[in-house]
Write an enzyme that holds these catalytic residues in place. Structure first.
Site, PDB file in Angstrom:
ATOM      1  N   ASP A  93      -8.983   9.719   1.306  1.00 45.29           N
ATOM      2  CA  ASP A  93      -7.757   9.546   2.078  1.00 45.29           C
ATOM      3  C   ASP A  93      -6.525   9.483   1.184  1.00 45.29           C
ATOM      4  O   ASP A  93      -6.284   8.474   0.535  1.00 45.29           O
ATOM      5  CB  ASP A  93      -7.886   8.247   2.886  1.00 45.29           C
ATOM      6  CG  ASP A  93      -6.701   8.025   3.801  1.00 45.29           C
ATOM      7  OD1 ASP A  93      -6.042   9.009   4.182  1.00 45.29           O
ATOM      8  OD2 ASP A  93      -6.431   6.854   4.143  1.00 45.29           O
TER       9      ASP A  93
ATOM     10  N   ASP B 255      -1.581  14.360   4.135  1.00 43.09           N
ATOM     11  CA  ASP B 255      -2.625  13.349   4.314  1.00 43.09           C
ATOM     12  C   ASP B 255      -3.992  13.987   4.540  1.00 43.09           C
ATOM     13  O   ASP B 255      -4.218  14.627   5.561  1.00 43.09           O
ATOM     14  CB  ASP B 255      -2.249  12.454   5.509  1.00 43.09           C
ATOM     15  CG  ASP B 255      -3.193  11.275   5.661  1.00 43.09           C
ATOM     16  OD1 ASP B 255      -4.127  11.141   4.850  1.00 43.09           O
ATOM     17  OD2 ASP B 255      -2.996  10.483   6.592  1.00 43.09           O
TER      18      ASP B 255
END
Ligand SMILES: *[C@@H]1O[C@H](CO)[C@@H](O)[C@H](O)[C@H]1NC(C)=O
Ligand SMILES: *[C@@H]1O[C@H](CO)[C@@H](O)[C@H](O)[C@H]1NC(C)=O
Ligand SMILES: *[C@@H]1O[C@H](CO)[C@@H](O)[C@H](O)[C@H]1NC(C)=O
Ligand SMILES: *[C@@H]1O[C@H](CO)[C@@H](O)[C@H](O)[C@H]1NC(C)=O
Ligand SMILES: *[C@@H]1O[C@H](CO)[C@@H](O)[C@H](O)[C@H]1NC(C)=O
Length: 422
Positions: free
Chosen positions: A81, A298
Site C-alpha cells: 500500500d 495509491d
C-alpha cells in the site's frame, strides 16, 4: 487527523519470493494480483474520503506481498500500500503452535524484540492513549501503537523489531507493528481477503520503503499486471535500481502535502477523452490551504477517484462518446455501464492524463473499464466531493506500467515497456 492514514486495499502486490541480486544493490520481489476482484468489486465499492473525515474506500482485488519475517523466517502475505506507512502483521502470542500462516508468532522467532517508550522510533507511531510514553516512570514500557486508516479501520499492538529475509540470504532489520487487535472493514472484511497485514510503502519514516530504500538507492518500482489473466503473470516490486535498467520513462514531479506527508501527490494538468480536453478549472486539482484536494498515486486503491467537477465532465464526455447500449449502472455500483455482449471489439473512448513535467499517461481502456459481469463494461472512475477529499490514481489505472518512485529526485516515472523486461 494525526492518527488517520489512508488504506484503500483493493488490489495487492504479491512478493511471493523475495529475491536478492548477487550485486546486493537492489531487492526484487515477485508480485501477483489477487484473484477475487471481478465478483466482489462492484458490491464492495466505497468512495475514498480525506484523512480529515472518517470514510471508507475499500473493495477487493488486492496485490499481496509475501514477507519473510523472523528467525527462522515465517511467511506472511501483506497488502502492498503506497497510501500508508506502517508495516504491520497480525500477531499471536502463542508459545508452541503449529504455524498456520494466519498470524506471525513472535515467540517462535529468536530475533524478535520490542521497542520501548525510550526508543526514538516509538515517537514515530501514534499511540492508543496520547499520554502513553509521556510518563517518565514508564520509559521501559513497551511501545504500543494504534494506527487508523481513512475508514477508521484500526490496528493496535506492539511496535517491534525483526529481521526480514530476502531469498534466504540478505537479512535486514525492520521495525513493524505486531498487531494484536484489528477492527474495521479495511483490515478485517472480505477486502482483506487472506492478508495478514499491510506493507506500508508511503513516504513516512516508518514505511517499508523508507526503512529499506535508503540502503538501496532511495528508489522503488513495481509493475501491477492484469488481474484478469490466468494464471496471473509474475511481476515485481523492486527496492533500489536494478542494473541495466535502460527503460526510458516519463517523469512527473512529486508534491508534498504537509497535512498528509505520507502520500505520493502528483499534478494533473489536463484530462482528455478521445483527444478532446475537458474544460476543468485548474483549481479543481489543487491542494488547498487545509490540505484537501490534490491527486495521490495509491497501490492500495483499485479504482480511480476524481474530484467531483472533473468527474462530472469526464462522465458526460464518456456518455456522449460511447455508442453502446446502456445498462443499469447503479446495479453494479457505477454511474456508467454498457452492454458489449453483441460487439466483438467494442470501441471505448480514449482517456488521457497530462501531468506536470510533460508526462502523459494514456492508459489502455482496460485500466478504466472493468467488467463486473460478462458482457458489461463499467467506467471504473468514481467522484470525490470537493473540499472533502483528494483524487486517487488507483492501481487499476496503473496496470501494465512500470511505476518508479524516485525519492531522492522527488518524482514518479512510468513506462508501458518496463514490465516486460523485468
Ligand atoms: C511443543 O512442541 C513440541 C514439538 O512440536 C512438542 O513436543 C511439545 O509437546 C509441545 N509442548 C507443549 C506444552 O505443547
Ligand atoms: C505515571 O505512571 C505511574 C506509575 O505507573 C502512575 O502512578 C501515574 O498515574 C502515571 N501518570 C500519568 C500522568 O499517567
Ligand atoms: C539486526 O538486529 C540484530 C539484533 O539487534 C543485530 O544483532 C543484527 O546485527 C542486525 N542486523 C542487521 C543486518 O542490521
Ligand atoms: C548488463 O548488461 C550487460 C551487457 O548487455 C550484460 O553482460 C550483463 O550481464 C548485464 N547484467 C545484468 C545483471 O543483467
Ligand atoms: C446485453 O445484451 C444482450 C443482447 O445483446 C442481452 O441478452 C443481455 O441480457 C444484456 N445484458 C444486460 C446485463 O443487460
Amino acid at each position: 487527523m494525526s492518527s488517520h492514514y489512508c488504506l484503500f486495499p483493493l488490489f495487492f502486490l504479491t512478493l511471493s519470493t523475495l529475491s536478492h541480486s548477487s550485486s546486493s544493490s537492489y531487492l526484487k520481489l515477485p508480485l501477483l494480483p489477487g484473484t477475487t476482484l471481478p465478483h466482489t468489486l462492484a458490491a464492495s465499492l466505497r468512495r475514498p474520503q480525506s484523512p480529515l473525515t472518517s470514510g471508507a474506500a475499500t473493495g477487493s482485488g488486492q496485490y499481496f506481498a509475501d514477507l519473510r519475517l523472523g528467525s527462522p523466517p515465517q511467511r506472511l502475505l501483506l497488502v502492498a500500500d503506497t497510501g500508508s506507512d506502517l508495516v504491520w502483521v497480525k500477531c499471536s502470542a502463542c508459545r508452541n503452535c503449529s504455524k498456520t500462516r494466519s498470524t506471525f508468532l513472535p515467540r517462535h522467532s529468536s530475533s524478535f524484540s520490542l521497542t520501548h517508550c525510550y526508543d526514538s522510533l516509538c515517537q514515530l507511531v501514534p499511540h492508543p492513549q496520547p499520554q502513553h510514553c509521556n510518563n517518565r516512570s514508564r520509559t521501559h514500557t513497551p511501545c504500543h501503537y494504534q494506527y487508523s486508516y481513512a475508514d477508521s479501520s484500526t490496528t493496535r499492538g506492539l511496535f517491534s523489531k525483526e529481521t526480514t529475509t530476502f531469498n534466504t540470504a540478505t537479512i535486514t532489520n525492520i521495525t513493524f507493528g505486531c498487531g494484536f487487535k484489528t477492527s474495521g472493514p479495511s483490515v478485517t472484511g472480505s477486502s482483506f481477503n487472506g492478508a495478514q497485514g499491510v506493507l506500508g510503502l508511503g513516504r513516512g519514516p516508518i514505511s517499508f520503503t523508507s526503512q529499506l530504500a535508503r540502503k538501496f538507492g532511495n528508489t522503488f518500482s513495481y509493475c501491477l499486471l492484469d488481474y484478469t489473466l490466468s494464471p496471473p503473470p509474475k511481476s515485481y516490486l523492486t527496492i533500489g535500481s536494478p542494473p541495466n535498467d535502460t527503460v526510458s520513462r516519463s517523469y512527473t514531479p512529486l508534491l508534498t502535502n504537509p497535512f498528509s506527508p505520507s502520500f505520493y501527490y502528483i499534478t494533473i494538468l489536463r484530462v482528455s477523452v478521445d483527444a478532446v480536453n475537458l474544460k476543468i478549472d485548474p483549481s479543481v486539482w489543487r491542494i488547498d490551504a487545509n490540505g484537501n484536494g490534490g491527486t495521490v498515486v495509491d497501490s492500495g486503491t483499485t479504482l480511480t477517484f476524481l474530484a467531483e467537477p472533473a468527474y462530472r465532465l469526464l462522465l458526460a464526455a464518456f456518455r456522449r462518446r460511447l455508442r453502446l447500449p446502456a445498462v443499469d449502472a447503479a446495479a453494479f455500483g457505477f454511474d456508467l455501464c454498457v452492454n458489449v455482449s453483441a460487439t466483438a471489439r467494442p470501441r471505448l473512448p480514449r482517456l488521457r492524463f497530462r501531468l506536470a513535467g510533460k508526462a502523459v499517461l494514456s492508459p489502455p481502456a482496460g485500466n478504466y473499464f472493468i467488467e463486473p459481469v460478462e458482457g458489461v463494461k463499467c467506467l471504473a472512475v468514481q467522484p470525490v466531493r470537493p473540499g472533502s477529499g483528494f483524487s486517487v490514481m488507483g492501481n487499476l489505472m496503473q496496470q501494465g506500467y512500470l511505476f518508479e518512485f524516485d525519492l531522492d529526485r522527488s518524482r514518479i516515472g512510468f513506462s508501458r515497456r518496463g514490465c516486460a523486461v523485468r
